[in-house]
Motif scaffolding. Structure first.
Motif, PDB file in Angstrom:
ATOM      1  N   VAL A  96       7.043   9.366   8.036  1.00 22.25           N
ATOM      2  CA  VAL A  96       5.827   9.935   8.619  1.00 22.25           C
ATOM      3  C   VAL A  96       6.174  11.086   9.563  1.00 22.25           C
ATOM      4  CG1 VAL A  96       3.918   9.465  10.200  1.00 22.25           C
ATOM      5  CG2 VAL A  96       4.426   7.867   8.354  1.00 22.25           C
ATOM      6  N   ASP A  97       7.163  10.879  10.426  1.00 21.80           N
ATOM      7  CA  ASP A  97       7.561  11.948  11.350  1.00 21.80           C
ATOM      8  C   ASP A  97       8.011  13.195  10.591  1.00 21.80           C
ATOM      9  OD1 ASP A  97       6.962  10.480  13.543  1.00 21.80           O
ATOM     10  OD2 ASP A  97       9.020  10.006  14.126  1.00 21.80           O
ATOM     11  N   LEU A 122       4.957  14.955   8.818  1.00 18.15           N
ATOM     12  CA  LEU A 122       4.105  15.666   9.780  1.00 18.15           C
ATOM     13  C   LEU A 122       4.785  16.932  10.297  1.00 18.15           C
ATOM     14  CD1 LEU A 122       2.625  12.672  11.826  1.00 18.15           C
ATOM     15  CD2 LEU A 122       1.497  14.021  10.073  1.00 18.15           C
ATOM     16  N   ASP A 123       6.079  16.838  10.617  1.00 19.52           N
ATOM     17  CA  ASP A 123       6.804  18.023  11.106  1.00 19.52           C
ATOM     18  C   ASP A 123       6.849  19.116  10.046  1.00 19.52           C
ATOM     19  OD1 ASP A 123       7.246  16.846  13.525  1.00 19.52           O
ATOM     20  OD2 ASP A 123       9.294  16.194  13.077  1.00 19.52           O
ATOM     21  N   ASN A 149       3.414  20.780   9.645  1.00 15.87           N
ATOM     22  CA  ASN A 149       3.139  21.672  10.783  1.00 15.87           C
ATOM     23  C   ASN A 149       3.919  22.977  10.662  1.00 15.87           C
ATOM     24  OD1 ASN A 149       1.260  20.134  12.240  1.00 15.87           O
ATOM     25  ND2 ASN A 149       2.866  18.866  13.122  1.00 15.87           N
ATOM     26  N   LYS A 200      -1.321   6.770  11.275  1.00 18.03           N
ATOM     27  CA  LYS A 200      -0.336   7.667  11.886  1.00 18.03           C
ATOM     28  C   LYS A 200      -0.297   9.002  11.162  1.00 18.03           C
ATOM     29  CE  LYS A 200       1.511   5.004  15.106  1.00 18.03           C
ATOM     30  NZ  LYS A 200       1.573   5.388  16.532  1.00 18.03           N
ATOM     31  N   LEU A 201      -0.313   8.971   9.839  1.00 12.93           N
ATOM     32  CA  LEU A 201      -0.337  10.221   9.074  1.00 12.93           C
ATOM     33  C   LEU A 201      -1.580  11.045   9.390  1.00 12.93           C
ATOM     34  CD1 LEU A 201       0.840   9.043   5.532  1.00 12.93           C
ATOM     35  CD2 LEU A 201       2.015  10.698   6.979  1.00 12.93           C
ATOM     36  N   SER A 231      -2.942  11.833  12.022  1.00 17.62           N
ATOM     37  CA  SER A 231      -2.940  12.676  13.219  1.00 17.62           C
ATOM     38  C   SER A 231      -2.973  14.153  12.846  1.00 17.62           C
ATOM     39  CB  SER A 231      -1.709  12.382  14.083  1.00 17.62           C
ATOM     40  OG  SER A 231      -0.517  12.669  13.364  1.00 17.62           O
ATOM     41  N   GLU A 232      -2.482  14.486  11.653  1.00 19.56           N
ATOM     42  CA  GLU A 232      -2.579  15.854  11.149  1.00 19.56           C
ATOM     43  C   GLU A 232      -3.909  15.991  10.410  1.00 19.56           C
ATOM     44  OE1 GLU A 232      -2.356  19.542  10.345  1.00 19.56           O
ATOM     45  OE2 GLU A 232      -0.707  18.640  11.486  1.00 19.56           O
TER      46      GLU A 232
END
Length: 369
Positions: free
Chosen positions: A182-183, A186-187, A190, A239-240, A242-243
């Protein structure tokens, strides 16, 4: 005439003597050089030099082969040992509404970099096995090269979808790998969106990822004793989300799934074996929408890349799902009560965000009525 011959011979004597001395000196110099550097010694030193180089190359090749075996076998040699994996906070506040504080956000960035490298290596190994099984010779290069980010995102999304097939709440590996996946996703999103490149490819990957994980949340481990498995996948989607580009697509996929379940439940015998599973899935789906809206809708609306068209699409889909659940009110009135709570929350937050009030008037009218 005789005197002239005698004079010429006398003048040649110094020249002959000089030539003789030069030849003698040359012979002495060559002899000394040969004595100090015998040919056999020179060739011997050259042979030793090349033997030493060959030995060094052989040892280097052996070291590289050993490194390759260790990488292919997995995680034999890590910067941190396997037992020191992430003290994962990823599934803290599981099932809680809008927690004020998420623990562990300030963990060491160096540790995060190590976990990122481990995750990329794990994705690369899984992708290599998949390609080998498929008979493909193409290789996936996972590096820090920005040109490879879209391919990295696709491979990471596939890795996360496959990981959801094996979800077990008591499995530490699932928590660690899902957290890192997930991290990383998302990174990467972005970074890619900030550059304005490959946006269509990212949208396609994100849409496919949302659909697949929502489907797996409703179908993975059906009948398994671990009911919490679906709650963990739900939290992963939260959690995903958040984007904005992921969260809105997840809500759209969830609302469409609710419409489908409502239609199936309308014509399904309550005594069918599949009824309890579908009944439980409805609550999990409605709850996920509530989590995403409560957690992120205001922050989504403040971002420059907020897709208002997508927002209008999922709001319309939610209103359509609510209409479908109204038909089930005679069987279970809780469906429509929970859905009314979700639509009421959306209306409340839209009223607080000025940017959301400039949407399609017809949609806003249906939402507020």
């Amino acid at each position: 005439m005789a005197s002239e011959t005698t004079t010429t011979a006398a003048s040649d004597e110094p020249l002959k003597l000089a030539l003789a001395m030069a030849l003698l000196r040359s012979k002495l110099v060559n002899k000394t050089s040969e004595t100090s550097h015998p040919p056999s010694d020179t060739s011997s030193s050259e042979a030793l030099k090349w033997k030493r180089k060959a030995k060094e190359r052989k040892q280097e090749i052996l070291r590289l082969k050993q490194d390759l075996v260790e990488v292919e076998d997995g995680m034999h040699h890590e910067v941190f040992p396997g037992s020191a994996s992430c003290k994962c906070y990823f599934f803290d506040n599981l099932g809680k509404m809008s927690p004020n504080e998420i623990s562990g956000e300030g963990f060491d960035e160096r540790f995060k970099d190590v976990l990122r490298r481990r995750f990329l290596r794990q994705v690369r190994l899984k992708e290599r096995r998949k390609r080998r099984n498929d008979g493909s010779t193409q290789r996936l290069f996972l590096s820090d090269n920005k040109a490879e980010e879209t391919e990295q995102l696709r491979a990471s999304a596939d890795f996360l979808v496959e990981l959801c097939d094996t979800v077990r709440p008591d499995d530490g590996d699932f928590a660690n790998w899902s957290h890192q996946a997930v991290d990383f996703i998302l990174d990467t999103i972005n970074n890619t969106l900030s550059k304005g490149k490959n946006i269509e490819s990212v949208d396609g990957i994100v849409g496919s990822l949302s659909l697949h994980i929502v489907r797996k949340m409703c179908t993975t481990l059906q009948g398994n004793a671990h009911h919490d498995a679906r709650i963990h996948v739900q939290h992963l989607l939260r959690k995903l989300g958040s984007e904005s580009c992921i969260g809105q697509r997840v809500i759209l996929a969830v609302s469409q799934r609710i419409c489908l379940l409502a239609e199936n439940l309308l014509f399904l015998d309550p005594f069918e074996s599949t009824f309890p599973e579908m009944h439980s899935n409805l609550y999990i789906l409605i709850q996920l929408i509530e989590f995403l809206v409560s957690d992120y809708l205001i922050s989504w609306s403040k971002t420059s890349g907020f897709a208002t068209e997508l927002f209008e699409e999922w709001v319309t889909s939610i209103l359509h799902a609510r209409k479908g659940l109204q038909l089930l009110e005679s069987r279970c009135g809780l469906y429509i009560l929970y859905m009314d709570r979700v639509t009421g929350l959306i209306a409340k937050l839209v009223g607080q965000a000025e940017s959301l009030q400039r949407l399609n008037p017809n949609i806003l009218q249906r939402l507020f009525c």
